[in-house]
Design an enzyme around this catalytic site. Structure first.
Site, PDB file in Angstrom:
ATOM      1  N   CYS A  11       3.375   0.432  53.992  1.00 22.35           N
ATOM      2  CA  CYS A  11       3.295   0.722  52.686  1.00 22.35           C
ATOM      3  C   CYS A  11       1.978   1.527  52.702  1.00 22.35           C
ATOM      4  O   CYS A  11       1.017   1.120  53.291  1.00 22.35           O
ATOM      5  CB  CYS A  11       3.006  -0.367  51.633  1.00 22.35           C
ATOM      6  SG  CYS A  11       2.472   0.381  49.897  1.00 22.35           S
ATOM      7  N   CYS A  87       1.829  -7.975  47.851  1.00 23.34           N
ATOM      8  CA  CYS A  87       0.796  -6.730  47.553  1.00 23.34           C
ATOM      9  C   CYS A  87      -0.391  -7.200  46.913  1.00 23.34           C
ATOM     10  O   CYS A  87      -0.421  -8.003  45.725  1.00 23.34           O
ATOM     11  CB  CYS A  87       1.470  -5.719  46.699  1.00 23.34           C
ATOM     12  SG  CYS A  87       0.302  -4.554  46.294  1.00 23.34           S
ATOM     13  N   CYS A 334      -5.116  11.035  32.286  1.00 19.64           N
ATOM     14  CA  CYS A 334      -5.008  10.477  33.586  1.00 19.64           C
ATOM     15  C   CYS A 334      -4.814  11.639  34.435  1.00 19.64           C
ATOM     16  O   CYS A 334      -4.743  11.180  35.720  1.00 19.64           O
ATOM     17  CB  CYS A 334      -3.925   9.449  33.536  1.00 19.64           C
ATOM     18  SG  CYS A 334      -2.103  10.219  33.078  1.00 19.64           S
TER      19      CYS A 334
END
Length: 375
Positions: A11, A87, A334
């Site tokens: 990942c 994760c 954002c």
């Protein structure tokens, strides 16, 4: 932060993970200062950060593998599945849920959707946790209703195993595209919204409404907006792209008139419930397009707060706000690049305050709050 998934090359979502948190924050501040270099800033607030791991309140898991051995995580571009149940961005409470969901998928016969073959039923699992009481919302994103009764029949066992599950739904997404959810939501529990609270403000998380994924930093963001707005002579404000009402409900006082606009009806239902719980009578939330609402108004509020998606507020709303000229604009973004572009369209305003909020550690992304004052 150490991540076995990153170290193994499985990942790469956290592209900045090898940089110390202070280095990441400094790079983000440099980026923001560069984007606003052509626009004089009155005051730079100190950047706000939170935990570097276990900070996410939401997991969006692609379901792959087989019904007997499902994988929960993501697909690489070549279709290779990666299990992300370990994760480190997720809270520890998620691990037990993931462990219970894998055998549940088998018991319920929810065959994972195979993208290459366009076969299967279960596409995604969407898990959200409330920091208020640890309650969870779980959404099964299905290709069709074919396995819906099997899901209903198996669900009591899962609810008994995971009593923290408060809201469970099935979302129907029939399109063969990488779209996270469809329009149809089917509730499988009596409770339809997850209770949350930031800074004493009750909020409700519903299935098809946006909610910030980093509660610690989001709480600081809302509190900062509240402090800025309440220090100003504001009697009437608009909260555009208001979502579940987090900004407006923090800023509102019993005497203030607040109008909140959001296109998603689910989010507006949450905002109205929160306003009622707070006893605010001069608050009005409507499910409308923010640009259509604003451009159709004649009365000018004292302050307009905007919290648009990454693309910014758009040319039409930019031009209208410039023409309407409220005394104050608070812009939460954002995507500082589109925010800087939008602010550049308002020559009649000066930037009084700017503050960065590190909502997305280990990535180049961040949130920024800006106060503009009409000259």
């Amino acid at each position: 932060m150490h991540c076995a998934l990153y170290d193994a090359g499985r990942c790469r979502s956290c592209q900045w993970i090898e940089q110390p948190p202070d280095t990441q924050l400094a790079a983000k501040m440099t980026d923001l200062r560069t984007l606003l270099a052509a626009l004089p800033v009155g005051e730079w607030g100190a950047p706000v950060s939170g935990p570097e791991l276990a900070f996410r309140n939401k997991a969006k898991m692609v379901v792959s593998g087989s019904v007997e051995k499902p994988l929960l995580g993501m697909l690489h571009r070549d279709g290779t599945p990666v299990d992300l149940t370990e994760c480190p961005l997720y809270p520890a409470s998620f691990y037990a849920v993931f462990a219970a969901l894998k055998p549940f998928i088998a018991r319920a016969g929810l065959t994972p959707y195979n993208v290459a073959r366009k076969r299967g039923e279960l596409k995604y699992l969407l898990l959200t946790q409330s920091t208020l009481d640890g309650g969870l919302m779980l959404r099964f994103v299905l290709r069709s209703k074919e396995k819906l009764e099997q899901l209903r029949a198996a669900l009591p066992g899962l609810l008994a195993e995971l009593p923290q599950l408060k809201v469970v739904t099935a979302n129907i997404q029939p399109v063969h595209m990488a779209i996270m959810e469809g329009d149809e939501e089917i509730w499988l529990t009596q409770q339809q919204a997850l209770a949350e609270s930031f800074n004493g403000v009750p909020l409700w998380i519903r299935p098809q409404s946006f909610f910030q994924t980093n509660p610690t930093v989001a709480s600081a963001l809302y509190a900062t907006a509240r402090d800025w707005v309440r220090a100003l002579p504001v009697n009437h404000m608009w909260d555009l792209f208001c979502g579940v009402g987090g900004f407006g409900l923090h800023c509102a006082t019993p005497e203030m008139t607040l109008t909140g606009i959001e296109i998603a009806p689910e989010a507006i239902a949450s905002a109205r419930a929160s306003a009622q719980a707070l006893g605010l009578r001069n608050v009005h939330f409507q499910a409308l397009d923010s640009t259509d609402f604003a451009t159709g108004q004649q009365a000018v509020p004292d302050l307009v707060l905007v919290n648009p998606p990454r693309r910014g507020i758009g040319k039409a709303l930019c031009e209208y706000l410039s023409h309407m000229a409220p005394r104050y604009i608070v812009y939460s973004s954002c995507n500082a690049q589109t925010m800087a572009k939008d602010i550049g369209e308002w020559p009649g305003y000066r930037i009084a305050r700017v503050q960065l909020f590190d909502m997305f550690p280990h990535t180049a992304h961040y949130e920024v709050l800006t106060l503009l004052v009409r000259e």
